[in-house]
Design a protein around this motif. Sequence first.
Motif, PDB file in Angstrom:
ATOM      1  N   ASP A 187       0.828  -1.210   0.000  1.00 56.98           N
ATOM      2  CA  ASP A 187       0.000   0.000   0.000  1.00 56.98           C
ATOM      3  C   ASP A 187       0.863   1.261   0.000  1.00 56.98           C
ATOM      4  N   GLN A 188       1.962   1.235   0.773  1.00 51.01           N
ATOM      5  CA  GLN A 188       2.855   2.387   0.808  1.00 51.01           C
ATOM      6  C   GLN A 188       3.521   2.597  -0.548  1.00 51.01           C
ATOM      7  N   LYS A 189       3.889   1.502  -1.200  1.00 54.53           N
ATOM      8  CA  LYS A 189       4.514   1.599  -2.520  1.00 54.53           C
ATOM      9  C   LYS A 189       3.521   2.200  -3.524  1.00 54.53           C
ATOM     10  N   ILE A 190       2.283   1.706  -3.506  1.00 55.38           N
ATOM     11  CA  ILE A 190       1.244   2.221  -4.404  1.00 55.38           C
ATOM     12  C   ILE A 190       0.986   3.698  -4.124  1.00 55.38           C
ATOM     13  N   ALA A 191       0.915   4.059  -2.845  1.00 55.31           N
ATOM     14  CA  ALA A 191       0.671   5.457  -2.481  1.00 55.31           C
ATOM     15  C   ALA A 191       1.811   6.344  -2.972  1.00 55.31           C
ATOM     16  N   SER A 192       3.029   5.875  -2.829  1.00 59.79           N
ATOM     17  CA  SER A 192       4.191   6.639  -3.283  1.00 59.79           C
ATOM     18  C   SER A 192       4.173   6.816  -4.799  1.00 59.79           C
ATOM     19  N   GLU A 193       3.875   5.730  -5.517  1.00 58.55           N
ATOM     20  CA  GLU A 193       3.807   5.810  -6.981  1.00 58.55           C
ATOM     21  C   GLU A 193       2.679   6.739  -7.425  1.00 58.55           C
ATOM     22  N   THR A 194       1.541   6.657  -6.753  1.00 59.79           N
ATOM     23  CA  THR A 194       0.400   7.516  -7.088  1.00 59.79           C
ATOM     24  C   THR A 194       0.738   8.979  -6.829  1.00 59.79           C
ATOM     25  N   GLU A 195       1.395   9.234  -5.713  1.00 59.80           N
ATOM     26  CA  GLU A 195       1.793  10.603  -5.384  1.00 59.80           C
ATOM     27  C   GLU A 195       2.750  11.146  -6.446  1.00 59.80           C
ATOM     28  N   GLU A 196       3.699  10.326  -6.858  1.00 57.08           N
ATOM     29  CA  GLU A 196       4.653  10.751  -7.884  1.00 57.08           C
ATOM     30  C   GLU A 196       3.936  11.033  -9.208  1.00 57.08           C
TER      31      GLU A 196
END
Length: 127
Positions: free
Chosen positions: A66-75
């Motif tokens: 979830d943190q990885k997805i959130a980071s990618e989405t934020e980017e």
Amino acid sequence: MKLEVAKVRAAKEKDVESIKSLYASNTPGLQESIRSLAQDNDEFNSKCNRKITEEIDLLTEQISNDQKIASETEEMLLNSIKEVYTNTQRDIEVERKLREESERSLMRLFELANNKLSARIISPSKA
């Protein structure tokens, strides 16, 4: 999950109390009953600990994903915002240049019309 942990703790406490009361009563077969209860308790604790560890591992993996997805989405969002900003700035600059060019063209047309009008006034027959 907390409820399961509470149940495990309650079961442990109950087993401990059962063992204490068996020691106090000193009945025949007491040692075997104690060993059996202790073994059952150990097996139960092992199963619970494995289950808890598995759940923790799954939750940890899910949180990491979830943190990885959130980071990618934020980017992606930041890149989209930057792109929109850049495009908007470019559009504003193009619009400004077009407006300036239009103003220059209108001024040139006005000058030409003014010159033609002046020429008619000076020599009406040629116009």
